[in-house]
Write a protein that holds these residues in place. Structure first.
Motif, short mmCIF file in Angstrom:
data_model
loop_
_atom_site.label_atom_id
_atom_site.label_comp_id
_atom_site.label_asym_id
_atom_site.label_seq_id
_atom_site.Cartn_x
_atom_site.Cartn_y
_atom_site.Cartn_z
N LYS A 71 0.72 -1.20 0.00
CA LYS A 71 -0.01 0.12 0.02
C LYS A 71 0.93 1.40 0.01
CE LYS A 71 -4.00 -1.80 2.33
NZ LYS A 71 -4.72 -1.90 3.68
N GLU A 72 1.86 1.08 0.94
CA GLU A 72 2.74 2.36 0.86
C GLU A 72 3.87 2.47 -0.48
OE1 GLU A 72 6.39 4.09 3.81
OE2 GLU A 72 5.32 2.10 4.33
N PHE A 73 3.99 1.44 -0.99
CA PHE A 73 4.71 1.61 -2.15
C PHE A 73 3.97 2.05 -3.21
CE2 PHE A 73 6.76 -0.59 -5.83
CZ PHE A 73 8.17 0.24 -5.87
N TRP A 74 2.44 1.65 -3.46
CA TRP A 74 1.34 1.96 -4.42
C TRP A 74 1.33 3.58 -4.26
CZ3 TRP A 74 -1.49 -0.52 -8.03
CH2 TRP A 74 -2.49 0.07 -8.70
N ALA A 75 1.20 4.11 -3.19
CA ALA A 75 1.46 5.52 -2.69
C ALA A 75 2.32 6.31 -3.32
CB ALA A 75 0.83 5.84 -1.54
N VAL A 76 3.58 5.66 -3.31
CA VAL A 76 4.77 6.21 -3.62
C VAL A 76 4.80 6.30 -5.15
CG1 VAL A 76 7.16 6.23 -4.09
CG2 VAL A 76 6.24 5.61 -1.51
N ILE A 77 4.25 5.69 -5.70
CA ILE A 77 4.32 5.46 -7.20
C ILE A 77 3.27 6.38 -7.86
CG2 ILE A 77 4.07 3.89 -9.54
CD1 ILE A 77 6.29 3.35 -7.52
N GLN A 78 1.97 6.49 -7.13
CA GLN A 78 1.16 7.37 -7.55
C GLN A 78 1.46 8.48 -7.23
OE1 GLN A 78 -2.58 6.59 -7.76
NE2 GLN A 78 -2.51 8.61 -8.56
N ALA A 79 2.23 8.92 -6.32
CA ALA A 79 2.67 10.41 -6.49
C ALA A 79 3.73 10.82 -7.38
CB ALA A 79 3.27 10.70 -4.61
N ARG A 80 4.48 10.02 -7.58
CA ARG A 80 5.58 9.91 -8.62
C ARG A 80 5.12 10.23 -10.05
NH1 ARG A 80 8.71 4.91 -9.88
NH2 ARG A 80 9.55 5.08 -7.95
N VAL A 81 4.07 9.26 -10.48
CA VAL A 81 3.57 9.43 -11.89
C VAL A 81 2.69 10.62 -12.15
CG1 VAL A 81 4.13 7.24 -12.28
CG2 VAL A 81 1.83 7.78 -11.61
N SER A 82 2.28 11.24 -11.13
CA SER A 82 1.11 12.25 -11.10
C SER A 82 1.77 13.45 -11.13
CB SER A 82 0.04 12.08 -10.13
OG SER A 82 0.52 12.14 -8.75
N GLY A 83 3.42 13.65 -10.63
CA GLY A 83 3.90 14.88 -10.66
C GLY A 83 4.63 15.34 -11.65
N ASP A 84 5.32 16.44 -11.64
CA ASP A 84 5.80 17.19 -13.03
C ASP A 84 7.41 16.73 -12.78
OD1 ASP A 84 7.03 18.43 -14.76
OD2 ASP A 84 6.09 20.36 -14.32
N PRO A 85 7.76 15.58 -13.87
CA PRO A 85 9.06 15.38 -13.74
C PRO A 85 10.24 16.53 -13.68
CG PRO A 85 7.92 14.17 -15.38
CD PRO A 85 7.13 15.09 -14.94
N LYS A 86 9.80 17.57 -14.47
CA LYS A 86 10.80 18.83 -14.67
C LYS A 86 10.83 19.57 -13.03
CE LYS A 86 9.29 20.21 -19.07
NZ LYS A 86 8.95 21.30 -20.20
N ILE A 87 10.04 19.42 -12.28
CA ILE A 87 10.07 19.90 -10.94
C ILE A 87 10.47 18.95 -9.96
CG2 ILE A 87 8.55 20.71 -8.89
CD1 ILE A 87 6.65 21.92 -10.72
N MET A 88 10.05 17.64 -10.14
CA MET A 88 10.79 16.59 -9.20
C MET A 88 12.27 16.20 -9.35
SD MET A 88 7.30 13.99 -9.29
CE MET A 88 8.03 13.00 -7.86
N GLY A 89 12.58 16.36 -10.63
CA GLY A 89 14.00 15.93 -10.92
C GLY A 89 14.28 14.39 -10.82
N GLU A 90 15.05 14.13 -10.00
CA GLU A 90 15.82 12.70 -9.87
C GLU A 90 14.61 11.99 -9.35
OE1 GLU A 90 19.60 12.11 -8.34
OE2 GLU A 90 20.60 13.14 -10.17
N GLU A 91 13.94 12.53 -8.44
CA GLU A 91 12.84 12.04 -7.74
C GLU A 91 11.92 11.24 -8.31
OE1 GLU A 91 11.40 14.28 -4.37
OE2 GLU A 91 13.10 14.66 -3.24
N SER A 92 11.65 11.62 -9.83
CA SER A 92 10.68 11.31 -10.53
C SER A 92 11.13 9.92 -11.22
CB SER A 92 10.44 12.42 -11.86
OG SER A 92 11.61 12.29 -12.51
N LEU A 93 12.33 9.36 -11.07
CA LEU A 93 13.00 8.06 -11.48
C LEU A 93 12.50 7.14 -10.87
CD1 LEU A 93 16.68 9.38 -12.09
CD2 LEU A 93 14.85 8.87 -14.26
N PRO A 94 11.99 5.81 -11.74
CA PRO A 94 11.62 4.57 -10.97
C PRO A 94 12.84 4.08 -10.23
CG PRO A 94 12.02 4.26 -13.39
CD PRO A 94 11.99 5.61 -13.01
N PHE A 95 12.61 3.25 -9.36
CA PHE A 95 13.58 2.45 -8.57
C PHE A 95 14.06 1.23 -9.42
CE2 PHE A 95 10.53 4.09 -5.33
CZ PHE A 95 11.34 4.49 -4.50
N VAL A 96 15.23 1.54 -9.85
CA VAL A 96 15.80 0.56 -10.76
C VAL A 96 17.15 0.24 -10.02
CG1 VAL A 96 14.76 1.28 -12.95
CG2 VAL A 96 16.99 2.11 -11.95
N ASP A 97 17.68 -0.97 -10.24
CA ASP A 97 18.97 -1.53 -9.69
C ASP A 97 20.10 -0.82 -10.65
OD1 ASP A 97 18.01 -2.98 -7.87
OD2 ASP A 97 17.84 -4.72 -9.16
#
Length: 231
Positions: A71-97
């Motif tokens: 549930k917590e992870f879903w909320a993180v993804i929800q907040a990320r994909v609904s945001g503005d990548p230009k404003i969020m910067g690196e925080e807009s990137l997905p969790f990748v190895d």
């Protein structure tokens, strides 16, 4: 919305230890579920992970823990994909190895290996497209084909070409980095398409504003002492 590294690591360990893919793959799957055309939830997504060789959770307590982490992870993804990548910067990137060698490099652009960056993320996204093929096939068009091409390129190391079709060439690490940085913008576009009202200012009907409510003009005063003073 953020999730600390300890909880992210715990979720990743629980998924991998029960043969349910990785946190990176889950990120791709959840991202697709949230921005895509199908009405799906966490349980629908986890049904994909539970198929195949997944083993049962160790206990009911662990199962409950996983449910909270999801549930917590879903909320993180929800907040990320609904945001503005230009404003969020690196925080807009997905969790990748990333390659272990990155820890020893001062400049990651000098890396010359062939680590399959973002391959598992793209695989998770493709899981969603395959699972809800009817909805996605009706939704995909010329504007989304480039993104699908990105997914095919990033997963070229994990898929075999269909008989009679040429194999997708393996991308270089530099090409993978470029595609990874493009993902947030593609997701933001898909999210706005899925939720066209997102980000638009909401206008309130002044006839329904209570006299003790905040004024709709944004002054911070009560309606009765501002625009409603004459009413």
């Amino acid at each position: 919305m953020q999730m600390n590294e300890a909880r992210l690591g715990r979720l990743d360990d629980l998924l991998i230890s029960t043969n349910r893919y990785s946190l990176e793959t889950l990120d791709g799957l959840f991202s697709a579920a949230i921005v895509g055309p199908a009405e799906v939830d966490i349980d629908d997504c986890m049904a994909i992970f539970d198929a195949g060789e997944a083993t049962p959770w160790e206990s009911e307590a662990v199962h409950a823990e996983v449910a909270e982490l999801l549930k917590e992870f879903w909320a993180v993804i929800q907040a990320r994909v609904s945001g503005d990548p230009k404003i969020m910067g690196e925080e807009s990137l997905p969790f990748v190895d990333s390659p272990e060698e990155f820890d020893e490099l001062e400049d990651v652009s000098t890396y010359d290996g062939d680590f399959p960056l973002a391959s598992d993320w793209a695989l998770g996204f493709r899981f969603a497209i395959d699972a809800w093929e009817e909805e996605w096939s009706e939704w995909l068009d010329e504007s989304t084909y480039p993104f699908v091409g990105m997914l095919l390129t990033l997963t070229a190391d994990q898929t075999d070409p269909d008989p009679g079709t040429p194999a997708v060439p393996l991308p270089t690490f530099e090409e993978r980095m470029t595609l990874l940085n493009e993902i947030p913008f593609q997701l933001a576009t898909l999210y706005r398409r899925r939720h066209p009202e997102h980000g638009r200012p909401q206008r309130r009907d002044e006839s329904k504003v209570g006299r003790n409510d905040s004024c709709t003009c944004g002054s911070g005063k009560k309606f009765k002492k501002c625009c409603g003073a004459g009413g």
